[in-house]
Motif scaffolding. Structure first.
Motif: not given
Length: 252
Positions: A90-91, A94, A149, A187, A190
């Motif tokens: 996700t990071l 994003s 992301g 999220l 991110g």
């Protein structure tokens, strides 16, 4: 009329209605708040703004599920391969939703909504080999994180995977809450990392908590008078239509 549609008042009314509806879906089916919120708001504002708005309502509602059972340590121990990959992916992904390419993100979001609806309507289950659970869990977390992301929706393929692990009912509810909480926090981190969490978005997210909780309260009572299965099927069909509309709009 044009002035009203373009005014902040119209946007606030739409945000309120969206989160009441999303909360109702969660109240009836036990999930779906971020999916509905992203699906509707993604058609009104940029996907990154929609993702920022859903953070606090989603986090508040999911924290209740996270700590709502007595199996937190056991579930975290079993789910950590998936959860760790969700956070990392996700990071990294994003940057897509924060990058401003709304057409591509809307297209991906539409595809994610349709896939989720089709999979759930089909009632398919993932067959789990206990000896391969850990590597498969990491792969599920990777894909879920990439979709989170890129689109702000974190149900696929995490939800079908968790449903395939033969948890007891209360364990499954808590496992879903844990997964959604990690996805929401990742999220948020991110979006913050890429400078996509302006004060206005955080304020609107805080505002959305109340309509989301009101909708969830309504949904728990609606569940007593209608079949959750019928409601869920209608909701999924609407979700497919919304996803198709987003794909067509992004491709035009």
């Amino acid at each position: 009329m044009v002035v009203f549609w373009e005014s902040g008042l119209y946007l606030m009314l739409m945000i309120t209605a969206t989160f009441v509806l999303a909360g109702m879906v969660k109240g009836v089916t036990g999930m779906g708040l971020p999916t509905v919120a992203m699906g509707i708001l993604g058609a009104l504002v940029s996907p990154v703004a929609a993702a920022a708005m859903l953070l606090l309502p989603s986090l508040i509602s999911n924290l209740f599920q996270f700590g709502g059972g007595g199996n937190t340590r056991t579930l975290l121990k079993r789910l950590w391969p998936m959860l760790s990959m969700v956070v990392v992916a996700t990071l990294l992904a994003s940057v897509w939703i924060a990058g401003g390419d709304t057409r591509r993100t809307q297209f991906a979001l539409g595809v994610a909504l349709i896939l989720y609806a089709l999979w759930t309507l089909a009632g398919k289950r993932i067959l789990v080999n206990p000896q391969r659970e850990k590597p498969v869990s990491m792969m599920v977390g990777l894909v879920t994180g990439l979709l989170t992301g890129g689109t702000g929706v974190f149900v696929m393929p995490a939800v079908p995977w968790l449903q395939s692990l033969d948890f007891e009912k209360e364990e499954l509810v808590q496992a879903l809450g844990i997964s959604f909480t990690f996805s929401t926090l990742a999220l948020a981190l991110g979006l913050w990392w890429h400078g996509a969490l302006p004060v206005q978005s955080v304020t609107l997210s805080a505002f959305a908590i109340i309509p989301a909780l009101v909708g969830q309260w309504i949904g728990t009572r609606v569940r007593r008078v209608i079949s959750p299965l019928v409601f869920k099927r209608c909701f999924l069909l609407c979700l497919m239509g919304l996803g198709l509309e987003m794909i067509l709009r992004a491709a035009s």
